[in-house]
Scaffold this motif. Structure first.
Motif, PDB file in Angstrom:
ATOM      1  N   THR A 185     -23.671  -4.361 -33.687  1.00 41.54           N
ATOM      2  CA  THR A 185     -22.654  -4.961 -34.565  1.00 41.54           C
ATOM      3  C   THR A 185     -21.281  -4.333 -34.355  1.00 41.54           C
ATOM      4  O   THR A 185     -20.294  -5.044 -34.113  1.00 41.54           O
ATOM      5  CB  THR A 185     -23.070  -4.815 -36.040  1.00 41.54           C
ATOM      6  OG1 THR A 185     -24.359  -5.413 -36.230  1.00 41.54           O
ATOM      7  CG2 THR A 185     -22.056  -5.492 -36.951  1.00 41.54           C
ATOM      8  N   LEU A 186     -21.203  -3.024 -34.459  1.00 36.56           N
ATOM      9  CA  LEU A 186     -19.909  -2.349 -34.330  1.00 36.56           C
ATOM     10  C   LEU A 186     -19.340  -2.501 -32.928  1.00 36.56           C
ATOM     11  O   LEU A 186     -18.132  -2.745 -32.761  1.00 36.56           O
ATOM     12  CB  LEU A 186     -20.054  -0.873 -34.695  1.00 36.56           C
ATOM     13  CG  LEU A 186     -18.766  -0.037 -34.650  1.00 36.56           C
ATOM     14  CD1 LEU A 186     -17.716  -0.619 -35.591  1.00 36.56           C
ATOM     15  CD2 LEU A 186     -19.055   1.427 -35.006  1.00 36.56           C
ATOM     16  N   LYS A 187     -20.187  -2.376 -31.934  1.00 39.31           N
ATOM     17  CA  LYS A 187     -19.718  -2.521 -30.541  1.00 39.31           C
ATOM     18  C   LYS A 187     -19.112  -3.901 -30.325  1.00 39.31           C
ATOM     19  O   LYS A 187     -18.056  -4.040 -29.688  1.00 39.31           O
ATOM     20  CB  LYS A 187     -20.869  -2.292 -29.573  1.00 39.31           C
ATOM     21  CG  LYS A 187     -20.466  -2.316 -28.100  1.00 39.31           C
ATOM     22  CD  LYS A 187     -21.658  -2.054 -27.205  1.00 39.31           C
ATOM     23  CE  LYS A 187     -21.220  -1.983 -25.732  1.00 39.31           C
ATOM     24  NZ  LYS A 187     -20.537  -3.216 -25.288  1.00 39.31           N
ATOM     25  N   LYS A 188     -19.768  -4.926 -30.884  1.00 37.18           N
ATOM     26  CA  LYS A 188     -19.259  -6.285 -30.738  1.00 37.18           C
ATOM     27  C   LYS A 188     -17.909  -6.442 -31.423  1.00 37.18           C
ATOM     28  O   LYS A 188     -16.982  -7.059 -30.878  1.00 37.18           O
ATOM     29  CB  LYS A 188     -20.261  -7.283 -31.327  1.00 37.18           C
ATOM     30  CG  LYS A 188     -19.848  -8.735 -31.180  1.00 37.18           C
ATOM     31  CD  LYS A 188     -20.916  -9.659 -31.746  1.00 37.18           C
ATOM     32  CE  LYS A 188     -20.490 -11.130 -31.609  1.00 37.18           C
ATOM     33  NZ  LYS A 188     -21.515 -12.044 -32.176  1.00 37.18           N
ATOM     34  N   ILE A 189     -17.778  -5.882 -32.632  1.00 35.50           N
ATOM     35  CA  ILE A 189     -16.512  -5.975 -33.368  1.00 35.50           C
ATOM     36  C   ILE A 189     -15.400  -5.272 -32.603  1.00 35.50           C
ATOM     37  O   ILE A 189     -14.282  -5.788 -32.474  1.00 35.50           O
ATOM     38  CB  ILE A 189     -16.668  -5.363 -34.777  1.00 35.50           C
ATOM     39  CG1 ILE A 189     -17.608  -6.212 -35.626  1.00 35.50           C
ATOM     40  CG2 ILE A 189     -15.298  -5.246 -35.461  1.00 35.50           C
ATOM     41  CD1 ILE A 189     -17.971  -5.587 -36.966  1.00 35.50           C
ATOM     42  N   ILE A 190     -15.699  -4.097 -32.078  1.00 38.39           N
ATOM     43  CA  ILE A 190     -14.700  -3.333 -31.332  1.00 38.39           C
ATOM     44  C   ILE A 190     -14.280  -4.080 -30.067  1.00 38.39           C
ATOM     45  O   ILE A 190     -13.081  -4.199 -29.759  1.00 38.39           O
ATOM     46  CB  ILE A 190     -15.240  -1.930 -30.982  1.00 38.39           C
ATOM     47  CG1 ILE A 190     -15.386  -1.087 -32.252  1.00 38.39           C
ATOM     48  CG2 ILE A 190     -14.314  -1.223 -29.992  1.00 38.39           C
ATOM     49  CD1 ILE A 190     -16.070   0.253 -32.026  1.00 38.39           C
ATOM     50  N   ASP A 191     -15.255  -4.600 -29.327  1.00 37.12           N
ATOM     51  CA  ASP A 191     -14.937  -5.324 -28.085  1.00 37.12           C
ATOM     52  C   ASP A 191     -14.079  -6.554 -28.361  1.00 37.12           C
ATOM     53  O   ASP A 191     -13.080  -6.797 -27.657  1.00 37.12           O
ATOM     54  CB  ASP A 191     -16.226  -5.743 -27.378  1.00 37.12           C
ATOM     55  CG  ASP A 191     -16.985  -4.563 -26.771  1.00 37.12           C
ATOM     56  OD1 ASP A 191     -16.380  -3.475 -26.658  1.00 37.12           O
ATOM     57  OD2 ASP A 191     -18.173  -4.733 -26.440  1.00 37.12           O
ATOM     58  N   ARG A 234      -6.079  -7.256 -32.231  1.00 44.96           N
ATOM     59  CA  ARG A 234      -6.043  -7.021 -33.666  1.00 44.96           C
ATOM     60  C   ARG A 234      -7.111  -5.994 -34.024  1.00 44.96           C
ATOM     61  O   ARG A 234      -8.254  -6.328 -34.307  1.00 44.96           O
ATOM     62  CB  ARG A 234      -6.287  -8.321 -34.427  1.00 44.96           C
ATOM     63  CG  ARG A 234      -6.123  -8.160 -35.934  1.00 44.96           C
ATOM     64  CD  ARG A 234      -6.253  -9.479 -36.642  1.00 44.96           C
ATOM     65  NE  ARG A 234      -6.067  -9.319 -38.072  1.00 44.96           N
ATOM     66  CZ  ARG A 234      -6.076 -10.330 -38.952  1.00 44.96           C
ATOM     67  NH1 ARG A 234      -6.269 -11.565 -38.509  1.00 44.96           N
ATOM     68  NH2 ARG A 234      -5.888 -10.109 -40.228  1.00 44.96           N
ATOM     69  N   ARG A 235      -6.735  -4.761 -33.985  1.00 41.88           N
ATOM     70  CA  ARG A 235      -7.694  -3.673 -34.189  1.00 41.88           C
ATOM     71  C   ARG A 235      -7.886  -3.399 -35.687  1.00 41.88           C
ATOM     72  O   ARG A 235      -7.224  -2.536 -36.267  1.00 41.88           O
ATOM     73  CB  ARG A 235      -7.215  -2.424 -33.455  1.00 41.88           C
ATOM     74  CG  ARG A 235      -7.195  -2.605 -31.947  1.00 41.88           C
ATOM     75  CD  ARG A 235      -6.712  -1.360 -31.241  1.00 41.88           C
ATOM     76  NE  ARG A 235      -6.897  -1.474 -29.804  1.00 41.88           N
ATOM     77  CZ  ARG A 235      -6.562  -0.521 -28.936  1.00 41.88           C
ATOM     78  NH1 ARG A 235      -6.044   0.617 -29.362  1.00 41.88           N
ATOM     79  NH2 ARG A 235      -6.764  -0.705 -27.644  1.00 41.88           N
ATOM     80  N   HIS A 282     -15.832   7.109 -36.706  1.00 42.23           N
ATOM     81  CA  HIS A 282     -15.142   8.220 -36.042  1.00 42.23           C
ATOM     82  C   HIS A 282     -15.800   8.551 -34.705  1.00 42.23           C
ATOM     83  O   HIS A 282     -15.112   8.789 -33.705  1.00 42.23           O
ATOM     84  CB  HIS A 282     -15.158   9.459 -36.950  1.00 42.23           C
ATOM     85  CG  HIS A 282     -13.969   9.560 -37.858  1.00 42.23           C
ATOM     86  ND1 HIS A 282     -12.739  10.045 -37.448  1.00 42.23           N
ATOM     87  CD2 HIS A 282     -13.830   9.223 -39.169  1.00 42.23           C
ATOM     88  CE1 HIS A 282     -11.890  10.012 -38.462  1.00 42.23           C
ATOM     89  NE2 HIS A 282     -12.525   9.521 -39.520  1.00 42.23           N
ATOM     90  N   GLU A 283     -17.125   8.551 -34.690  1.00 38.24           N
ATOM     91  CA  GLU A 283     -17.849   8.868 -33.462  1.00 38.24           C
ATOM     92  C   GLU A 283     -17.639   7.796 -32.400  1.00 38.24           C
ATOM     93  O   GLU A 283     -17.539   8.099 -31.206  1.00 38.24           O
ATOM     94  CB  GLU A 283     -19.341   9.013 -33.773  1.00 38.24           C
ATOM     95  CG  GLU A 283     -19.706  10.271 -34.531  1.00 38.24           C
ATOM     96  CD  GLU A 283     -19.532  11.527 -33.683  1.00 38.24           C
ATOM     97  OE1 GLU A 283     -20.366  11.757 -32.787  1.00 38.24           O
ATOM     98  OE2 GLU A 283     -18.551  12.259 -33.912  1.00 38.24           O
ATOM     99  N   ALA A 284     -17.545   6.543 -32.834  1.00 41.46           N
ATOM    100  CA  ALA A 284     -17.395   5.436 -31.888  1.00 41.46           C
ATOM    101  C   ALA A 284     -15.979   5.343 -31.321  1.00 41.46           C
ATOM    102  O   ALA A 284     -15.789   5.091 -30.121  1.00 41.46           O
ATOM    103  CB  ALA A 284     -17.774   4.120 -32.564  1.00 41.46           C
ATOM    104  N   LEU A 285     -14.993   5.544 -32.173  1.00 34.70           N
ATOM    105  CA  LEU A 285     -13.594   5.348 -31.770  1.00 34.70           C
ATOM    106  C   LEU A 285     -12.899   6.627 -31.344  1.00 34.70           C
ATOM    107  O   LEU A 285     -11.866   6.580 -30.658  1.00 34.70           O
ATOM    108  CB  LEU A 285     -12.819   4.699 -32.922  1.00 34.70           C
ATOM    109  CG  LEU A 285     -13.272   3.295 -33.307  1.00 34.70           C
ATOM    110  CD1 LEU A 285     -12.603   2.849 -34.595  1.00 34.70           C
ATOM    111  CD2 LEU A 285     -12.979   2.301 -32.190  1.00 34.70           C
TER     112      LEU A 285
END
Length: 292
Positions: free
Chosen positions: A106-112, A119-120, A143-146
């Motif tokens: 989910t998060l990876k998809k949103i970030i990509d 639009r971050r 925090h860990e992802a970004l």
């Protein structure tokens, strides 16, 4: 996550009749949307006896009349009622199989997708946040992802609960080692300050991503104030609602979610009765729901 009854508490001598139980159950349902099954009579007696003693009331009928007629301070008493009917058992990084799916899918998809559009922005709603472990866990995962890039993102984690007491605890960001029992050691060292005596202070950089507020999921006006979300976490909450209340809450979640939004509920909770609003997605060890 706020839950219903731990079964622990004061063993009082005041018994509740079936009629009194039904009346009190109706008041609780009207207030919070939580429906008490008939087998909860003993637990009502267990939890409410100290409050009746504090008010010097001799029966549950007297307490019901007090709730209906006590205008001065009625809001405070109704708030206390919610404290009596909920219990909160949670920890950081609880149900890690779900969090792994959130992080890796989910998060990876949103970030990509956000990086493609420029639009971050990420908006998450933790509905039934208890004492803050869930929304703060999500903030740590972000925090860990970004990493250092997080400063370039507009991130909002809205965290709500019906209990005033647990929200006060959450806002402090101070936890015992017990709350960290399911947290990887390197995460504890990185995001918490050991204050001694088994007490830990959460990093301010994590705290600033989360905004807490009281909410009653049974009140449309409360839900309408929540910002539109990419993801909603509502784990181990709707299990305590009856079917009508579940449909109402899930309809509001559907309306709140942005297009392609995701909903996470507890492992024991199913959304099979709202197939027109959410599509289940199977993952290893968990199921997520995608807005239709």
């Amino acid at each position: 996550m706020s839950g219903l009854f731990s079964g622990k508490g004061f063993s009082g001598k005041i018994k509740i009749t079936q009629n009194e139980f039904v009346q009190l159950r109706d008041i609780i349902y009207e207030l919070s949307g939580i429906y008490l099954q008939d087998n909860r009579k003993f637990l009502i007696e267990n939890r409410f006896a100290p409050r009746l003693s504090e008010l010097n009331l001799k029966s549950y009928s007297a307490y019901i009349n007090y709730l209906k007629n006590h205008n001065k301070g009625k809001t405070e008493e109704l708030s206390m009622l919610t404290e009596l009917i909920t219990t909160n058992e949670t920890s950081f990084f609880r149900d890690n199989s779900q969090l792994k799916v959130f992080r890796n899918h989910t998060l990876k998809k949103i970030i990509d997708e956000s990086n493609k559009t420029g639009r971050r922005e990420i908006k998450i709603w933790s509905a039934g946040c208890s004492s803050g472990e869930e929304p703060y866990t999500l903030a740590i995962i972000l925090h860990e992802a970004l990493k250092d890039e997080i400063r370039k993102w507009r991130i909002s984690i809205t965290a709500n609960d019906i209990s005033t007491n647990v929200l006060k605890m959450a806002q402090k960001g101070i936890y015992t080692r017990h709350a960290l029992r399911t947290t990887p050691i390197h995460i504890v060292k990185k995001y918490f300050k050991d204050r001694g005596n088994e007490v830990f202070q959460l990093n301010p950089e994590v705290k600033r991503l989360v905004r807490f507020g009281k909410i009653n999921l049974n009140l449309d006006r409360d839900v309408a104030r929540i910002p539109k979300s990419n993801v909603i976490f509502c784990r181990n909450v709707i299990i305590y609602f009856d079917k009508n209340m579940k449909k109402k809450v899930l309809s509001n979640f559907h309306n709140n979610l942005l297009d392609n939004g995701h909903l996470y509920v507890g492992h024991s909770e199913s959304l099979h009765f709202v197939k027109d609003k959410f599509k289940p997605r199977q993952h290893a060890g968990t199921i997520t729901y995608h807005k239709i």
